[in-house]
Design a protein around this motif. Structure first.
Motif, PDB file in Angstrom:
ATOM      1  N   MET A  69      28.823  -9.352  14.101  1.00 19.08           N
ATOM      2  CA  MET A  69      29.643  -9.970  15.144  1.00 19.08           C
ATOM      3  C   MET A  69      30.946 -10.515  14.566  1.00 19.08           C
ATOM      4  SD  MET A  69      26.484 -11.790  17.207  1.00 19.08           S
ATOM      5  CE  MET A  69      27.452 -12.587  18.491  1.00 19.08           C
ATOM      6  N   LEU A  70      30.870 -11.093  13.375  1.00 11.81           N
ATOM      7  CA  LEU A  70      32.075 -11.620  12.728  1.00 11.81           C
ATOM      8  C   LEU A  70      33.065 -10.506  12.402  1.00 11.81           C
ATOM      9  CD1 LEU A  70      30.572 -14.288  10.299  1.00 11.81           C
ATOM     10  CD2 LEU A  70      32.232 -14.738  12.117  1.00 11.81           C
ATOM     11  N   ARG A  71      32.559  -9.385  11.904  1.00 12.54           N
ATOM     12  CA  ARG A  71      33.471  -8.285  11.537  1.00 12.54           C
ATOM     13  C   ARG A  71      34.166  -7.699  12.764  1.00 12.54           C
ATOM     14  NH1 ARG A  71      29.427  -7.811   7.779  1.00 12.54           N
ATOM     15  NH2 ARG A  71      28.227  -6.230   8.933  1.00 12.54           N
ATOM     16  N   GLU A  72      33.490  -7.742  13.912  1.00 15.88           N
ATOM     17  CA  GLU A  72      34.159  -7.329  15.148  1.00 15.88           C
ATOM     18  C   GLU A  72      35.268  -8.312  15.507  1.00 15.88           C
ATOM     19  OE1 GLU A  72      33.867  -4.548  16.861  1.00 15.88           O
ATOM     20  OE2 GLU A  72      32.344  -3.804  15.475  1.00 15.88           O
ATOM     21  N   CYS A  73      35.017  -9.588  15.284  1.00 14.42           N
ATOM     22  CA  CYS A  73      36.027 -10.617  15.564  1.00 14.42           C
ATOM     23  C   CYS A  73      37.238 -10.472  14.649  1.00 14.42           C
ATOM     24  CB  CYS A  73      35.422 -12.012  15.404  1.00 14.42           C
ATOM     25  SG  CYS A  73      34.190 -12.453  16.660  1.00 14.42           S
ATOM     26  N   ILE A  74      36.978 -10.143  13.389  1.00 15.16           N
ATOM     27  CA  ILE A  74      38.050 -10.053  12.387  1.00 15.16           C
ATOM     28  C   ILE A  74      39.073  -8.977  12.746  1.00 15.16           C
ATOM     29  CG2 ILE A  74      38.508  -9.395   9.967  1.00 15.16           C
ATOM     30  CD1 ILE A  74      35.864 -10.859   9.283  1.00 15.16           C
ATOM     31  N   LYS A  75      38.684  -8.016  13.571  1.00 15.03           N
ATOM     32  CA  LYS A  75      39.629  -6.968  13.981  1.00 15.03           C
ATOM     33  C   LYS A  75      40.806  -7.538  14.767  1.00 15.03           C
ATOM     34  CE  LYS A  75      36.057  -3.376  14.110  1.00 15.03           C
ATOM     35  NZ  LYS A  75      35.252  -2.465  14.970  1.00 15.03           N
ATOM     36  N   PHE A  76      40.636  -8.741  15.305  1.00 16.27           N
ATOM     37  CA  PHE A  76      41.694  -9.372  16.106  1.00 16.27           C
ATOM     38  C   PHE A  76      42.433 -10.404  15.249  1.00 16.27           C
ATOM     39  CE2 PHE A  76      38.449  -7.768  18.901  1.00 16.27           C
ATOM     40  CZ  PHE A  76      39.186  -7.117  19.885  1.00 16.27           C
TER      41      PHE A  76
END
Length: 344
Positions: free
Chosen positions: A149-156
């Motif tokens: 979930m964090l790595r998906e957030c880091i895309k932004f």
């Protein structure tokens, strides 16, 4: 014999799915043992509602998702504070529910209208949710789910910037050395994404926190754990040699303590670590503006360094280029040594 006519149940709307998810997640709040049965029922409801969410967001294998419904669901989940519940209730969920949540998470974050990402905007207004997810690396039951979930957030960029500058960022220096290998590896993947996905943001962060960051990073490079040394050394190359970090690199290669670390890693028992160390060490040597202290260390250790480099080789298509670089670095070390002798 006649059979009654069964009318198929009407598919739920995004608003109904959202309400059902919210109600079932809130029902997980139990305080006494007597409520255990209620908890089991609530958990079943959560799993059922997460399946409904997953089907609405990505289809069921036969029917493709409805774009308008997907968008509406993301909007409702943001509007009704369900994102906060999804994150805070993660430790209470069963394995299947967690798996469905991770699958849905990336789809939800990507939903946008008129350049507005509803779920991302919600997190921007509740940044403490990111700190919660980072801290969850301490819980090995949910660590890998939180990492995804964090790595998906880091895309932004806005979310990545917050994470870099948050107090919870320093926790990664601990998490990448956790005793559970899968968790440590996952934490390192997230750490790597933070330092490589947004060059300009990383450069700004490193400029503002140079001493603090590299003091902590030094401990990773000198760790007794082989995997930590190897991964952190490779990551250092990945972000230090990126164009946005050119000023950081120029500052880094002026420091004697960092040269000494690379020289130590050149002697590591691992060939892979030696090769990775060489690619950073060569920048110290090739620097046309080497400080006097750097030149003195290279001259004092030139015989050992040349021997080390002579015995260092790679296999495959990179061999020729590597040998050429190595010869240039050896010549530069010998030149520095001769010049230092002449000065004496």
């Amino acid at each position: 014999m006649s059979f009654p006519f069964f009318k198929p149940s009407r598919p739920k709307t995004p608003q109904e799915v959202t309400k059902a998810i919210k109600d079932s997640l809130m029902a997980l709040d139990i305080k006494t043992i007597s409520e255990v049965k209620s908890l089991e029922k609530a958990m079943e409801e959560v799993e059922k509602n997460f399946v409904a969410m997953r089907c609405m967001l990505s289809g069921d294998g036969e029917i493709e998702p409805n774009v308008d419904q997907v968008l509406q669901l993301a909007l409702e989940i943001s509007k009704e504070d369900v994102i906060s519940l999804l994150i805070h209730k993660l430790p209470d969920l069963g394995w299947e529910a967690r798996k469905d949540l991770v699958h849905c998470w990336s789809i939800l974050l990507k939903q946008q209208m008129d350049s507005r990402y509803f779920c991302v905007e919600y997190i921007e207004n509740h940044m403490e949710l990111l700190d919660f997810l980072v801290a969850c690396y301490d819980n090995k039951e949910i660590a890998l789910h939180c990492g995804n979930m964090l790595r998906e957030c880091i895309k932004f960029p806005t979310l990545a910037q917050y994470m870099l500058n948050s107090g919870s960022f320093v926790l990664f220096f601990k998490f990448v050395e956790l005793p559970t290998f899968d968790v440590a590896s996952d934490a390192f993947s997230t750490f790597k994404d933070l330092l490589t996905k947004h060059g300009t943001l990383v450069s700004e962060y490193l400029t503002a926190h140079y001493d603090e960051f590299f003091d902590m990073y030094e401990k990773l490079l000198t760790s007794s754990n082989y995997v930590t040394r190897r991964q952190s050394l490779k990551l250092l190359s990945d972000f230090l040699l990126e164009p946005p970090n050119s000023n950081i690199m120029k500052r880094y290669i002026l420091e004697v303590r960092f040269l000494k670390i690379m020289m130590t890693l050149l002697k590591d028992s691992s060939k892979n670590i030696q090769i990775s160390a060489f690619h950073i060490f060569k920048v110290f040597v090739a620097n046309p503006n080497k400080p006097r202290e750097i030149k003195i260390i290279l001259a004092k250790n030139h015989e050992k360094l040349v021997d080390l480099l002579r015995n260092l080789s790679v296999r495959g298509s990179e061999d020729e280029e590597f040998e050429e670089e190595k010869e240039l670095i050896i010549k530069e070390i010998e030149l520095v040594s001769r010049l230092q002798i002449l000065k004496c």
